[in-house]
Write an enzyme that holds these catalytic residues in place. Sequence first.
Site, PDB file in Angstrom:
ATOM      1  N   PRO A   1       0.825  -1.218   0.000  1.00  0.00           N
ATOM      2  CA  PRO A   1       0.000   0.000   0.000  1.00  0.00           C
ATOM      3  C   PRO A   1       0.856   1.263   0.000  1.00  0.00           C
ATOM      4  CG  PRO A   1      -0.804  -1.582   1.608  1.00  0.00           C
ATOM      5  CD  PRO A   1       0.510  -2.092   1.118  1.00  0.00           C
ATOM      6  N   GLU A   2       0.431   2.242  -0.789  1.00  0.00           N
ATOM      7  CA  GLU A   2       1.116   3.528  -0.851  1.00  0.00           C
ATOM      8  C   GLU A   2       0.240   4.572  -0.158  1.00  0.00           C
ATOM      9  OE1 GLU A   2       2.759   4.297  -4.782  1.00  0.00           O
ATOM     10  OE2 GLU A   2       2.649   2.161  -5.267  1.00  0.00           O
TER      11      GLU A   2
END
Length: 273
Positions: free
Chosen positions: A2-3
């Site tokens: 996840p960013e």
Amino acid sequence: MPELPEVEAVRRGLEDRLVGKSLTEVRVREPRLRRPVPPLSPWVGRRLLRVERRGKYLLWRFDEGTLLVHLGMSGHFAFAAPEVPPGRHDHVDFLFEENLLRYTDPRRFGLILPLDAAAERALEARLGLEPWDARLTPALARERVQERRRAIKEVLLAGDVVVGAGNIYACEALFHAGIHPDRPAGTLGEEDWARLLAALRAVFEAAIAAGGTTLRDHRTVEGKGGEYRDRLAVYGREGEPCPRCAAPVRRVLQGGRSTFFCPVCQSPGRAAW
């Protein structure tokens, strides 16, 4: 992994449902994450004041202490009905009064750890500025990288200038800024950084509004996938036409990771558009 947009989507979902509620029970079925989950029973009875995001980390601020959470490569939170039995990879349950929050992590690379003042200072020391921090000007960014020969894509991934960009959004922002991903970071001038920071902010804002990008594991706390995948300009689109010039999108390896870009719009010799 996840960013920033995915983590921010999770943060907002947690904050909407849990802030102001007390932690009434914790069940740790599998403590073997990236680092062992410490005993969390002392946190029972504490009230959650707010949920913050710093880079790709979540900071759960209680009335006594802070828990640091990192989703790792495959971790996610989801609210569950109490009568639903946990699955194989449902490792931790947090019960906040009537809300059961379940942490799922098939690859067990996430983190759930208490964060004391010394550890928070150490975290801050290695993180760059948030994309919307007023201190993050093109001049400051240029100053921080002016001696670096490392490729700008790799500098974005490192997160010590500006936080939040992983492989997806680094590729997207560089495309929208018209900057070749292999260009040495130290060669970017203030005008280049102005375009790149603006592109990062725009891409992040659009992705947050869409709930992030789901390629495999990301889900919001309500169990929904991120919808930004359908708006990606170059990431994962090798061989497809560039949305600006129709040239085939290329893929190369940088630091062992795939980089997607347009060889025309991001040509090193091309003037900014």
